[in-house]
Design a protein around this motif. Structure first.
Motif, PDB file in Angstrom:
ATOM      1  N   ILE A  87       2.632  -4.513  -6.336  1.00  9.56           N
ATOM      2  CA  ILE A  87       2.034  -3.194  -6.790  1.00  9.56           C
ATOM      3  C   ILE A  87       2.847  -2.028  -6.529  1.00  9.56           C
ATOM      4  N   TYR A  88       3.652  -2.043  -5.682  1.00  8.79           N
ATOM      5  CA  TYR A  88       4.688  -0.883  -5.642  1.00  8.79           C
ATOM      6  C   TYR A  88       5.597  -0.565  -6.888  1.00  8.79           C
ATOM      7  N   GLU A  89       5.970  -2.074  -7.234  1.00 11.30           N
ATOM      8  CA  GLU A  89       6.957  -2.170  -8.619  1.00 11.30           C
ATOM      9  C   GLU A  89       6.271  -1.391  -9.597  1.00 11.30           C
ATOM     10  N   GLY A  90       4.886  -1.676  -9.867  1.00  8.87           N
ATOM     11  CA  GLY A  90       4.105  -1.289 -10.919  1.00  8.87           C
ATOM     12  C   GLY A  90       3.970   0.401 -10.690  1.00  8.87           C
ATOM     13  N   MET A  91       3.646   0.805  -9.733  1.00  9.33           N
ATOM     14  CA  MET A  91       3.678   2.350  -9.451  1.00  9.33           C
ATOM     15  C   MET A  91       4.830   3.085  -9.443  1.00  9.33           C
ATOM     16  N   SER A  92       6.108   2.258  -9.233  1.00  8.07           N
ATOM     17  CA  SER A  92       7.162   2.987  -9.395  1.00  8.07           C
ATOM     18  C   SER A  92       7.496   3.270 -10.899  1.00  8.07           C
ATOM     19  N   ALA A  93       6.925   2.114 -11.958  1.00 10.35           N
ATOM     20  CA  ALA A  93       7.381   2.259 -13.232  1.00 10.35           C
ATOM     21  C   ALA A  93       6.592   3.325 -13.733  1.00 10.35           C
ATOM     22  N   TRP A  94       5.321   3.534 -13.230  1.00  9.93           N
ATOM     23  CA  TRP A  94       4.385   4.566 -13.606  1.00  9.93           C
ATOM     24  C   TRP A  94       4.755   5.780 -13.246  1.00  9.93           C
ATOM     25  N   HIS A  95       5.652   5.815 -12.257  1.00 11.75           N
ATOM     26  CA  HIS A  95       5.926   7.116 -11.509  1.00 11.75           C
ATOM     27  C   HIS A  95       4.826   7.742 -10.850  1.00 11.75           C
ATOM     28  N   ASN A  96       4.032   6.922 -10.146  1.00 13.49           N
ATOM     29  CA  ASN A  96       2.726   7.389  -9.514  1.00 13.49           C
ATOM     30  C   ASN A  96       3.203   7.276  -7.927  1.00 13.49           C
ATOM     31  N   ASP A  97       3.491   8.746  -7.585  1.00 16.65           N
ATOM     32  CA  ASP A  97       3.986   8.790  -6.218  1.00 16.65           C
ATOM     33  C   ASP A  97       2.850   8.592  -5.109  1.00 16.65           C
ATOM     34  N   ILE A  98       1.575   8.804  -5.415  1.00 15.35           N
ATOM     35  CA  ILE A  98       0.633   8.431  -4.425  1.00 15.35           C
ATOM     36  C   ILE A  98       0.447   6.877  -4.516  1.00 15.35           C
ATOM     37  N   GLY A  99       0.462   6.339  -5.614  1.00 13.18           N
ATOM     38  CA  GLY A  99       0.506   4.594  -5.560  1.00 13.18           C
ATOM     39  C   GLY A  99       1.648   4.077  -4.966  1.00 13.18           C
ATOM     40  N   MET A 100       2.957   4.660  -4.875  1.00 11.31           N
ATOM     41  CA  MET A 100       3.956   3.993  -4.476  1.00 11.31           C
ATOM     42  C   MET A 100       3.671   4.229  -2.893  1.00 11.31           C
ATOM     43  N   PHE A 101       3.336   5.598  -2.312  1.00 17.24           N
ATOM     44  CA  PHE A 101       3.131   5.654  -0.866  1.00 17.24           C
ATOM     45  C   PHE A 101       1.894   4.736  -0.476  1.00 17.24           C
ATOM     46  N   TRP A 102       0.901   4.436  -1.205  1.00 15.85           N
ATOM     47  CA  TRP A 102      -0.240   3.558  -0.823  1.00 15.85           C
ATOM     48  C   TRP A 102       0.358   2.185  -0.730  1.00 15.85           C
ATOM     49  N   SER A 103       1.167   1.793  -1.513  1.00 15.46           N
ATOM     50  CA  SER A 103       1.678   0.489  -1.530  1.00 15.46           C
ATOM     51  C   SER A 103       2.577   0.216  -0.423  1.00 15.46           C
ATOM     52  N   LEU A 104       3.613   1.329  -0.090  1.00 19.07           N
ATOM     53  CA  LEU A 104       4.287   1.385   1.075  1.00 19.07           C
ATOM     54  C   LEU A 104       3.511   1.038   2.517  1.00 19.07           C
ATOM     55  N   ILE A 105       2.480   1.606   2.469  1.00 18.07           N
ATOM     56  CA  ILE A 105       1.517   1.685   3.733  1.00 18.07           C
ATOM     57  C   ILE A 105       1.046   0.321   3.697  1.00 18.07           C
ATOM     58  N   GLY A 106       0.823  -0.476   2.554  1.00 17.65           N
ATOM     59  CA  GLY A 106       0.082  -1.507   2.470  1.00 17.65           C
ATOM     60  C   GLY A 106       1.346  -2.737   2.776  1.00 17.65           C
ATOM     61  N   LEU A 107       2.386  -2.389   2.498  1.00 15.49           N
ATOM     62  CA  LEU A 107       3.784  -3.384   2.732  1.00 15.49           C
ATOM     63  C   LEU A 107       3.947  -3.374   4.251  1.00 15.49           C
ATOM     64  N   VAL A 108       3.657  -2.239   5.071  1.00 10.52           N
ATOM     65  CA  VAL A 108       3.748  -2.362   6.424  1.00 10.52           C
ATOM     66  C   VAL A 108       2.530  -3.061   7.114  1.00 10.52           C
ATOM     67  N   ALA A 109       1.547  -2.671   6.562  1.00  7.65           N
ATOM     68  CA  ALA A 109       0.063  -2.972   7.058  1.00  7.65           C
ATOM     69  C   ALA A 109      -0.001  -4.827   6.988  1.00  7.65           C
ATOM     70  N   GLY A 110       0.648  -5.172   5.747  1.00  8.55           N
ATOM     71  CA  GLY A 110       0.668  -6.546   5.400  1.00  8.55           C
ATOM     72  C   GLY A 110       1.746  -7.479   6.360  1.00  8.55           C
ATOM     73  N   ALA A 111       2.788  -6.745   7.018  1.00  2.58           N
ATOM     74  CA  ALA A 111       3.623  -7.245   7.785  1.00  2.58           C
ATOM     75  C   ALA A 111       3.116  -7.352   9.266  1.00  2.58           C
ATOM     76  N   ALA A 112       2.279  -6.306   9.754  1.00  2.00           N
ATOM     77  CA  ALA A 112       2.061  -5.979  10.832  1.00  2.00           C
ATOM     78  C   ALA A 112       0.568  -6.660  11.112  1.00  2.00           C
ATOM     79  N   LEU A 113      -0.281  -6.571  10.220  1.00  2.00           N
ATOM     80  CA  LEU A 113      -1.695  -7.169  10.523  1.00  2.00           C
ATOM     81  C   LEU A 113      -1.663  -8.602  11.008  1.00  2.00           C
TER      82      LEU A 113
END
Length: 489
Positions: free
Chosen positions: A50-76
């Motif tokens: 999802i981060y790759e897609g948001m980066s391609a669309w230049h969606n900063d909010i989506g990229m930040f949302w994906s980064l939080i998901g990345l951290v949560a996916g590793a810690a949860l």
């Protein structure tokens, strides 16, 4: 009061015990490690797409949302380590995070399976299962709504070239249906695994409880065997020592009378000889009683030996020789005995029953000497293979009994009384006056299917009647399995 060791605490009553020790603990650590590795890997992959897609669309909010998901996916996934103590909390937190962030639902599915395995179903548990299932569906559909090149499901359904670029992208409807189908299958697998684990844990717990109950039953059986042995030793002590001590008491009483004549000066050589003989009898009987006391002490010190010693032998079995010895001892102590003995087919009588009959005669003669000295004792013993053993002992007590009453099961004109010191009287305020001997005989006789009654008739004559079966039926043979055991004193 301390809690019973075989019950579960109330606060853990609905929890399924999945803990173990030794090999089970190693197995649990291995399973937990594999679960964490899989959950972390999946938790990182989906946010990365999802981060790759948001980066391609230049969606900063989506990229930040994906980064939080990345951290949560590793810690949860590390919350799964608390799935035993707090399965509801783990399931709720993973569900909320999965709904809010673009992560894989695998951690939520594992938490859901752990919840099903460790808690009995109720409305609260069903609600958490439904919520976690909805989170799984949302996560899969969220991935399916992304373009094929930025979706895990789309990548699996699309065609790619050697460089990994999508050549023919999957259609949106097929991705949605595939995501929904994948969610349903994964939820079903999680539920099946959870139910299987719960049933396995319950089966193990039932086996442990069964083992505990078996251990407890063995302990109770051991305690019962020890109590039966103690009762048997007490019975043996009463039967042997009471007989010997009663002979000593009778001879001592006669010796006292003869010594009175000696003090008066009216003594003959024959009387002197009788006094000497009486003293010798007392000495022999005291030595015999001492030997019997030593043997009882030895039984207490050696329980294994006691079980063999307490069994019937030639000296304590009903026979003409053993009866002759009892009668001779009683006559030597000054008792007057009229006998009628008819013993036939003694080999057909069970040895334990023969021992009870012998003890009955011994106890009856002992009581008669103690409580009715100088009175004539009538002894009748019959034995046959067809009718079993019958023992009747009677002696005058010098107590006239007005009225007409019968003892339990006797059918004779007698009543239970304390005239021979064997039972309490019929008065409401009467107190026990001994009688352990005859009560013990009655219990042993009843254990083999016989009857034992005693009492005093209107003429003041005390009667003891005992009937015993031959002991050749299966039930009687089973009751004779532990000779002398189980008699309450």
């Amino acid at each position: 009061m301390a809690q019973h060791p075989y019950t579960m605490p109330r606060q853990h009553a609905e929890r399924t015990d999945t803990g173990a020790s030794g090999n089970g603990k190693t197995r649990r650590i291995t399973i937990t490690t594999v679960m964490l590795a899989c959950a972390i890997a999946c938790g990182i992959v989906q946010p990365a797409f999802i981060y790759e897609g948001m980066s391609a669309w230049h969606n900063d909010i989506g990229m930040f949302w994906s980064l939080i998901g990345l951290v949560a996916g590793a810690a949860l996934p590390f919350l799964l380590r608390n799935r035993d103590e707090k399965p509801e909390f783990v399931c709720l937190i993973t569900t909320i995070v999965t709904i809010c962030l673009p992560i894989s639902p695998l951690t939520t599915l594992m938490a859901q399976s752990a919840l099903i395995a460790r808690r009995d179903p109720d409305r609260r548990i069903y609600g958490l299962i439904a919520l976690s299932s909805a989170a799984t569906v949302i996560s899969r559909l969220r991935d399916a709504l992304m373009p094929a090149e930025y979706s895990i499901i789309g990548t699996m359904l699309s065609s790619t070239n050697d460089q990994g670029h999508v050549v023919h992208a999957a259609s949106q409807p097929s991705m949605l249906w595939s995501g929904l189908l994948l969610a349903v299958i994964s939820i079903a697998i999680a539920v099946i695994v959870g139910v299987a684990n719960r049933n396995t844990s319950r089966a193990r717990r039932a086996q442990r409880q069964a083992a505990q109950q078996q251990d407890r039953a063995q302990m109770l059986q051991s305690d019962l065997a020890n109590q039966q042995l103690a009762d048997a030793i007490a019975t043996e002590a009463h039967d042997t020592l009471a007989h010997s001590l009663s002979l000593i008491a009778v001879n001592a009483s006669a010796l006292q009378v003869q010594c009175g004549a000696l003090e008066a000066g009216n003594i003959t050589d024959r009387q002197l000889h009788d006094i000497a003989q009486r003293a010798e009898d007392i000495r022999k009987q005291a030595a015999g009683a001492l030997d019997e006391a030593h043997s009882i002490i030895d039984l207490l010190r050696n329980p294994n030996k006691a079980r063999q010693t307490l069994g019937p032998d030639d000296t304590t079995s009903l026979s003409r020789e053993s009866l002759s010895g009892l009668i001779a001892d009683a006559k030597a102590a000054g008792a007057h005995i009229d006998t009628w003995i008819d013993i036939q087919d003694m080999g057909a009588i069970h040895p334990d029953i023969a021992k009870i009959a012998y003890r009955t005669v011994q106890e009856g003669l002992t009581n008669a000497r103690r409580h009715a000295p100088g009175q004539t004792i009538e002894l009748e013993v019959t034995c046959s293979a067809g009718h079993g053993i019958g023992v009747h002992i009677s002696n005058p007590t010098g107590v006239q009994t007005p009225g007409h009453a019968t003892s339990s099961g006797s059918g004779s004109d007698i009543r239970n009384t304390a005239a021979n010191g064997n039972e309490t009287s019929n008065k409401p305020d009467a107190k026990p006056a001994g009688g352990n001997g005859l009560r013990g005989i009655r219990q042993r006789v009843a254990a083999f299917g016989g009857t034992c009654t005693w009492g005093t008739d209107q003429r003041g004559v005390f009667h003891l009647d005992v009937t015993l079966p031959p002991g050749n039926t299966a039930q009687q043979a089973s009751g004779a399995k532990h000779p002398g055991m189980g008699t309450a004193r």
